[in-house]
Design a protein around this motif. Structure first.
Motif, PDB file in Angstrom:
ATOM      1  N   LEU A 161     -91.936  48.478  29.220  1.00 57.52           N
ATOM      2  CA  LEU A 161     -91.969  48.672  30.669  1.00 57.52           C
ATOM      3  C   LEU A 161     -90.979  49.777  30.993  1.00 57.52           C
ATOM      4  O   LEU A 161     -89.772  49.628  30.798  1.00 57.52           O
ATOM      5  CB  LEU A 161     -91.585  47.375  31.381  1.00 57.52           C
ATOM      6  CG  LEU A 161     -92.518  46.184  31.103  1.00 57.52           C
ATOM      7  CD1 LEU A 161     -91.891  44.885  31.593  1.00 57.52           C
ATOM      8  CD2 LEU A 161     -93.885  46.416  31.752  1.00 57.52           C
ATOM      9  N   PHE A 162     -91.510  50.896  31.483  1.00 55.17           N
ATOM     10  CA  PHE A 162     -90.709  52.099  31.659  1.00 55.17           C
ATOM     11  C   PHE A 162     -90.474  52.413  33.136  1.00 55.17           C
ATOM     12  O   PHE A 162     -91.288  52.059  33.998  1.00 55.17           O
ATOM     13  CB  PHE A 162     -91.394  53.282  30.971  1.00 55.17           C
ATOM     14  CG  PHE A 162     -91.425  53.155  29.471  1.00 55.17           C
ATOM     15  CD1 PHE A 162     -90.367  53.631  28.701  1.00 55.17           C
ATOM     16  CD2 PHE A 162     -92.487  52.533  28.837  1.00 55.17           C
ATOM     17  CE1 PHE A 162     -90.383  53.499  27.317  1.00 55.17           C
ATOM     18  CE2 PHE A 162     -92.501  52.385  27.452  1.00 55.17           C
ATOM     19  CZ  PHE A 162     -91.452  52.872  26.694  1.00 55.17           C
ATOM     20  N   PRO A 163     -89.357  53.078  33.457  1.00 53.10           N
ATOM     21  CA  PRO A 163     -89.047  53.411  34.853  1.00 53.10           C
ATOM     22  C   PRO A 163     -90.186  54.149  35.544  1.00 53.10           C
ATOM     23  O   PRO A 163     -90.750  55.095  34.988  1.00 53.10           O
ATOM     24  CB  PRO A 163     -87.804  54.296  34.723  1.00 53.10           C
ATOM     25  CG  PRO A 163     -87.162  53.880  33.450  1.00 53.10           C
ATOM     26  CD  PRO A 163     -88.309  53.541  32.526  1.00 53.10           C
ATOM     27  N   GLY A 164     -90.528  53.689  36.743  1.00 49.43           N
ATOM     28  CA  GLY A 164     -91.539  54.354  37.543  1.00 49.43           C
ATOM     29  C   GLY A 164     -92.967  54.094  37.129  1.00 49.43           C
ATOM     30  O   GLY A 164     -93.903  54.596  37.775  1.00 49.43           O
ATOM     31  N   HIS A 165     -93.202  53.314  36.094  1.00 50.52           N
ATOM     32  CA  HIS A 165     -94.561  53.096  35.607  1.00 50.52           C
ATOM     33  C   HIS A 165     -95.277  52.056  36.453  1.00 50.52           C
ATOM     34  O   HIS A 165     -94.665  51.101  36.957  1.00 50.52           O
ATOM     35  CB  HIS A 165     -94.545  52.655  34.149  1.00 50.52           C
ATOM     36  CG  HIS A 165     -95.865  52.829  33.458  1.00 50.52           C
ATOM     37  ND1 HIS A 165     -96.893  51.916  33.566  1.00 50.52           N
ATOM     38  CD2 HIS A 165     -96.328  53.828  32.652  1.00 50.52           C
ATOM     39  CE1 HIS A 165     -97.924  52.328  32.859  1.00 50.52           C
ATOM     40  NE2 HIS A 165     -97.610  53.497  32.293  1.00 50.52           N
ATOM     41  N   LYS A 166     -96.583  52.212  36.593  1.00 52.22           N
ATOM     42  CA  LYS A 166     -97.378  51.300  37.419  1.00 52.22           C
ATOM     43  C   LYS A 166     -97.358  49.861  36.904  1.00 52.22           C
ATOM     44  O   LYS A 166     -97.571  48.914  37.677  1.00 52.22           O
ATOM     45  CB  LYS A 166     -98.820  51.794  37.521  1.00 52.22           C
ATOM     46  CG  LYS A 166     -99.558  51.846  36.191  1.00 52.22           C
ATOM     47  CD  LYS A 166    -100.965  52.401  36.361  1.00 52.22           C
ATOM     48  CE  LYS A 166    -101.700  52.455  35.019  1.00 52.22           C
ATOM     49  NZ  LYS A 166    -103.075  53.017  35.185  1.00 52.22           N
ATOM     50  N   LEU A 167     -97.097  49.657  35.620  1.00 53.37           N
ATOM     51  CA  LEU A 167     -97.078  48.294  35.085  1.00 53.37           C
ATOM     52  C   LEU A 167     -95.954  47.450  35.669  1.00 53.37           C
ATOM     53  O   LEU A 167     -95.999  46.222  35.593  1.00 53.37           O
ATOM     54  CB  LEU A 167     -96.953  48.322  33.557  1.00 53.37           C
ATOM     55  CG  LEU A 167     -98.216  48.640  32.765  1.00 53.37           C
ATOM     56  CD1 LEU A 167     -97.939  48.574  31.269  1.00 53.37           C
ATOM     57  CD2 LEU A 167     -99.360  47.697  33.145  1.00 53.37           C
TER      58      LEU A 167
ATOM     59  N   SER B 231     -82.078  49.716  41.610  1.00 49.49           N
ATOM     60  CA  SER B 231     -82.756  51.017  41.685  1.00 49.49           C
ATOM     61  C   SER B 231     -84.118  51.000  41.019  1.00 49.49           C
ATOM     62  O   SER B 231     -84.677  52.047  40.719  1.00 49.49           O
ATOM     63  CB  SER B 231     -81.878  52.089  41.029  1.00 49.49           C
ATOM     64  OG  SER B 231     -81.525  51.727  39.699  1.00 49.49           O
ATOM     65  N   GLY B 232     -84.660  49.811  40.785  1.00 48.31           N
ATOM     66  CA  GLY B 232     -86.005  49.711  40.242  1.00 48.31           C
ATOM     67  C   GLY B 232     -86.111  49.952  38.758  1.00 48.31           C
ATOM     68  O   GLY B 232     -87.212  50.185  38.247  1.00 48.31           O
ATOM     69  N   LEU B 233     -85.001  49.888  38.042  1.00 47.06           N
ATOM     70  CA  LEU B 233     -85.055  50.038  36.594  1.00 47.06           C
ATOM     71  C   LEU B 233     -85.628  48.764  35.976  1.00 47.06           C
ATOM     72  O   LEU B 233     -85.275  47.654  36.395  1.00 47.06           O
ATOM     73  CB  LEU B 233     -83.665  50.301  36.035  1.00 47.06           C
ATOM     74  CG  LEU B 233     -83.050  51.654  36.393  1.00 47.06           C
ATOM     75  CD1 LEU B 233     -81.564  51.661  36.051  1.00 47.06           C
ATOM     76  CD2 LEU B 233     -83.777  52.769  35.659  1.00 47.06           C
ATOM     77  N   PRO B 234     -86.504  48.900  34.984  1.00 46.55           N
ATOM     78  CA  PRO B 234     -87.121  47.707  34.383  1.00 46.55           C
ATOM     79  C   PRO B 234     -86.118  46.659  33.928  1.00 46.55           C
ATOM     80  O   PRO B 234     -86.293  45.462  34.199  1.00 46.55           O
ATOM     81  CB  PRO B 234     -87.918  48.298  33.211  1.00 46.55           C
ATOM     82  CG  PRO B 234     -88.285  49.668  33.666  1.00 46.55           C
ATOM     83  CD  PRO B 234     -87.084  50.146  34.445  1.00 46.55           C
TER      84      PRO B 234
ATOM     85  N   THR C 281     -95.722  41.425  30.656  1.00 42.95           N
ATOM     86  CA  THR C 281     -95.425  41.940  31.983  1.00 42.95           C
ATOM     87  C   THR C 281     -94.158  41.295  32.546  1.00 42.95           C
ATOM     88  O   THR C 281     -93.676  40.275  32.040  1.00 42.95           O
ATOM     89  CB  THR C 281     -96.600  41.673  32.941  1.00 42.95           C
ATOM     90  OG1 THR C 281     -96.802  40.254  33.038  1.00 42.95           O
ATOM     91  CG2 THR C 281     -97.878  42.343  32.433  1.00 42.95           C
ATOM     92  N   LEU C 282     -93.642  41.885  33.614  1.00 41.65           N
ATOM     93  CA  LEU C 282     -92.459  41.321  34.257  1.00 41.65           C
ATOM     94  C   LEU C 282     -92.698  39.898  34.737  1.00 41.65           C
ATOM     95  O   LEU C 282     -91.782  39.065  34.712  1.00 41.65           O
ATOM     96  CB  LEU C 282     -92.040  42.195  35.444  1.00 41.65           C
ATOM     97  CG  LEU C 282     -91.190  43.415  35.135  1.00 41.65           C
ATOM     98  CD1 LEU C 282     -91.023  44.273  36.382  1.00 41.65           C
ATOM     99  CD2 LEU C 282     -89.810  43.003  34.581  1.00 41.65           C
TER     100      LEU C 282
ATOM    101  N   LEU D  58     -84.694  40.658  24.447  1.00 42.46           N
ATOM    102  CA  LEU D  58     -85.047  41.999  24.878  1.00 42.46           C
ATOM    103  C   LEU D  58     -83.961  42.992  24.509  1.00 42.46           C
ATOM    104  O   LEU D  58     -82.780  42.639  24.448  1.00 42.46           O
ATOM    105  CB  LEU D  58     -85.268  42.045  26.399  1.00 42.46           C
ATOM    106  CG  LEU D  58     -86.418  41.220  26.963  1.00 42.46           C
ATOM    107  CD1 LEU D  58     -86.362  41.222  28.492  1.00 42.46           C
ATOM    108  CD2 LEU D  58     -87.767  41.753  26.485  1.00 42.46           C
ATOM    109  N   GLY D  59     -84.368  44.212  24.304  1.00 45.09           N
ATOM    110  CA  GLY D  59     -83.432  45.314  24.182  1.00 45.09           C
ATOM    111  C   GLY D  59     -83.504  46.169  25.437  1.00 45.09           C
ATOM    112  O   GLY D  59     -84.328  45.923  26.328  1.00 45.09           O
ATOM    113  N   MET D  60     -82.643  47.159  25.519  1.00 41.08           N
ATOM    114  CA  MET D  60     -82.658  48.079  26.656  1.00 41.08           C
ATOM    115  C   MET D  60     -82.535  49.501  26.144  1.00 41.08           C
ATOM    116  O   MET D  60     -81.631  49.823  25.364  1.00 41.08           O
ATOM    117  CB  MET D  60     -81.488  47.787  27.602  1.00 41.08           C
ATOM    118  CG  MET D  60     -81.452  48.701  28.819  1.00 41.08           C
ATOM    119  SD  MET D  60     -79.848  48.698  29.652  1.00 41.08           S
ATOM    120  CE  MET D  60     -78.832  49.560  28.443  1.00 41.08           C
TER     121      MET D  60
END
Length: 199
Positions: free
Chosen positions: A107-113, A170-173, A138-139, A96-98
């Motif tokens: 998978l982006f911050p705050g996204h429903k996925l 903080s909920g970051l992917p 998915t996660l 993975l990259g970041m």
């Protein structure tokens, strides 16, 4: 990839899926497959039928479903990749990259996925980073892997790496990738890790 690795017979055992892909033709400049082909696939002897590119002719939702179906039917991956009980696939390694915003795969911050717990592969139509239409693992799948490795380089990743590794969750992917029973490792260069206390 350089010798002696190019000629290593191990490549015939590899099966390559994409953690995410942009819904563009495979020869498009935005295609992850195109980049991987140029710098990797064209240099090693991975059988073509063991490289799982998307069907770019499909709509994003159809593409995600078709990719899921191909994972289920991937007989070259061994019996422990997809089990008969329908459990999530178990990858030996996910690279993975970041992004500078903390996103990984698509998978982006705050996204429903980020809360998707049932699907293996999902479409995203509103990516904040162009192109907007993509598919992504998915996660749930990322966190089921035996090994996950992040690669991050450059000074532009300093602040996000500090936030992920030295601040409360903080909920970051990228922060949410934590294999349940596998190993997680980060490969970073000196510039990216300049703000980390443990160097």
């Amino acid at each position: 990839v350089q010798e002696p690795f190019i000629s290593d017979p191990m490549w015939k055992h590899w099966n390559v899926f994409f953690a995410d892909e942009r819904c563009v033709p495979l020869d498009h400049e935005d295609s992850n497959y195109k980049l991987a082909k140029e710098v990797f696939f064209d240099r090693v002897a991975i059988p073509a039928d063991q490289i799982f590119a998307i069907d770019a002719s499909l709509s994003p939702d159809q593409c995600a479903n078709e990719y899921y179906q191909r994972m289920v039917k991937a007989t070259t991956c061994g019996s422990d990749f997809v089990r008969e009980d329908g459990a999530m696939p178990v990858f030996d390694l996910i690279l993975l990259g970041m992004g500078p915003d903390g996103h990984t795969a698509s998978l982006f911050p705050g996204h429903k996925l980020l809360s998707e717990a049932d699907r293996w592969v999902a479409e995203i139509l509103d990516s904040p980073k162009p192109p907007p239409s993509r598919i992504t693992l998915t996660l749930a799948v990322l966190n089921g892997a035996r090994r996950v490795a992040f690669l991050a380089a450059g000074a532009g990743k300093q602040d996000m790496l500090e936030l992920i590794h030295e601040k409360p969750p903080s909920g970051l992917p990228s922060q949410m990738v934590n294999p349940v029973s596998g190993n997680l490792v980060w490969f970073i260069d000196e510039a990216a890790g300049a703000k980390l206390s443990n160097q």
